[in-house]
Design an enzyme around this catalytic site. Structure first.
Site, PDB file in Angstrom:
ATOM      1  N   ASP A   1       0.833  -1.203   0.000  1.00 20.42           N
ATOM      2  CA  ASP A   1       0.000   0.000   0.000  1.00 20.42           C
ATOM      3  C   ASP A   1       0.869   1.254   0.000  1.00 20.42           C
ATOM      4  OD1 ASP A   1      -2.376   1.408   0.021  1.00 20.42           O
ATOM      5  OD2 ASP A   1      -2.637   1.299   2.190  1.00 20.42           O
TER       6      ASP A   1
ATOM      7  N   ASN B   1     -10.349  -2.838  -6.749  1.00 15.15           N
ATOM      8  CA  ASN B   1      -9.504  -1.862  -7.455  1.00 15.15           C
ATOM      9  C   ASN B   1     -10.046  -1.468  -8.823  1.00 15.15           C
ATOM     10  OD1 ASN B   1      -6.338  -3.121  -6.149  1.00 15.15           O
ATOM     11  ND2 ASN B   1      -7.689  -1.531  -5.372  1.00 15.15           N
TER      12      ASN B   1
END
Length: 249
Positions: free
Chosen positions: A24, A72
C-alpha cells in the site's frame, strides 16, 4: 521501527514459511513528489523484485503479494489500464531472474477477469517458472477474499447437491481444499502479514487464511520499502509468541 535505520539486523532461524504483504502507498508516494499516481505503481514493481530476492535468500517458502483487488476496478480507468499493463512488462524483464533463482510464479484470484494480454503474460510466467522449487511468488491478482469465500461456498453446496458429500462432511479441511490457495497445501496460511503505508486494515485479503497470522504494520510506503525494512518486519515477527489459542507450559 524506522525504515531508514541502517544498523545490521540479525535474525534467528525462525523464518516465516509464508509471508503475505498488502503493498500500500504507491499513489501517495507519487503524489508527495508531484508525480502521477502511476509513477508510484511503476516504482512499486521494482520493489517487488527487491523483496522477492530478499525473501528467497532468507528461506521464505511462499511470498504472497496483494497486487490488484476485486475492488480496485473502481479506480480511474487510466490507472486501471496502467495496472493491467504492469504484469506484462514486469514478467518480461523479471522471469529470467526468477527462473535462475528457482522461484515459481503462481496467481491467486480470478485470472479470467483480466484483459487477455494480461492473462497471457501471467500464464506465460506461470508456465516458464513451473520448475522452480526454492520459493513460490504468489500474486493475489483480481482477488477478493469475500469473492473467494462466496465461490468456495457455491462449490461445496454444488458437491452436496450432486451427492458427492453430505453436509456433515464439511469441515475446515474441506473448506481449505475449496479455497483459491488450496494449491499451497500446508503453506496456505501466512505466518506473517505485513501492510505498508500506515493503514491498519485487512482490506478483504485472505480473511480465512490469516486467522492466526502475525500482523505487522509499518508507516513506510511501499515504494520506499526495502530489504532493510523487510528484515525489520521479520525481526518483529520473531519477537512474537505464537500459541494458536493454546497455552505454552
Amino acid at each position: 521501527m524506522k525504515a531508514n535505520q541502517q544498523s545490521k539486523i540479525t535474525l534467528n532461524e525462525n523464518i516465516p514459511n509464508h509471508v503475505a504483504i498488502i503493498m500500500d502507498g504507491n499513489g501517495r508516494w507519487a503524489q508527495r513528489r508531484f508525480m502521477p499516481r502511476v509513477a508510484g505503481h511503476k516504482r512499486g514493481m521494482e520493489v517487488v523484485k527487491t523483496i522477492t530476492k530478499a525473501a528467497s535468500s532468507l528461506g521464505v517458502k511462499v511470498l504472497t503479494l496483494y497486487a490488484f483487488s476485486t475492488e480496485n476496478w473502481k479506480r480511474p480507468q487510466d490507472e486501471v489500464s496502467f495496472l493491467m499493463k504492469l504484469p506484462i512488462t514486469f514478467f518480461d524483464t523479471f522471469v529470467p531472474e526468477l527462473i535462475e533463482q528457482g522461484v515459481r510464479v503462481k496467481v491467486t484470484g480470478n485470472i479470467e477477469g483480466l484483459p487477455q494480454a494480461t492473462q497471457d503474460a501471467v500464464n506465460r510466467a506461470i508456465s516458464d517458472t513451473a520448475h522452480g522449487t526454492k520459493m513460490i511468488l504468489n500474486f493475489a491478482l483480481n482477488y477478493g477474499s469475500r469473492d473467494e469465500l462466496t465461490q468456495m461456498t457455491r462449490s461445496i453446496a454444488q458437491q452436496v447437491a450432486n451427492g458427492e458429500i453430505v453436509p456433515e462432511a464439511i469441515d475446515e479441511q474441506l473448506i481449505a481444499r475449496n479455497l483459491q490457495t488450496s494449491f499451497l497445501g500446508d503453506l496456505a496460511d501466512p505466518d506473517l502479514l505485513i501492510r505498508t503505508s500506515g493503514e491498519e486494515r485487512i482490506s478483504n485479503f485472505l480473511l480465512w487464511q490469516i486467522a492466526y497470522s502475525e500482523l505487522v504494520f509499518t508507516d513506510t510506503l511501499w515504494p520506499d520499502f526495502n530489504e532493510q525494512t523487510f528484515m525489520e518486519m521479520i525481526k518483529e515477527y520473531q519477537k512474537r509468541d505464537r500459541r494458536f489459542g493454546a497455552i505454552k507450559k
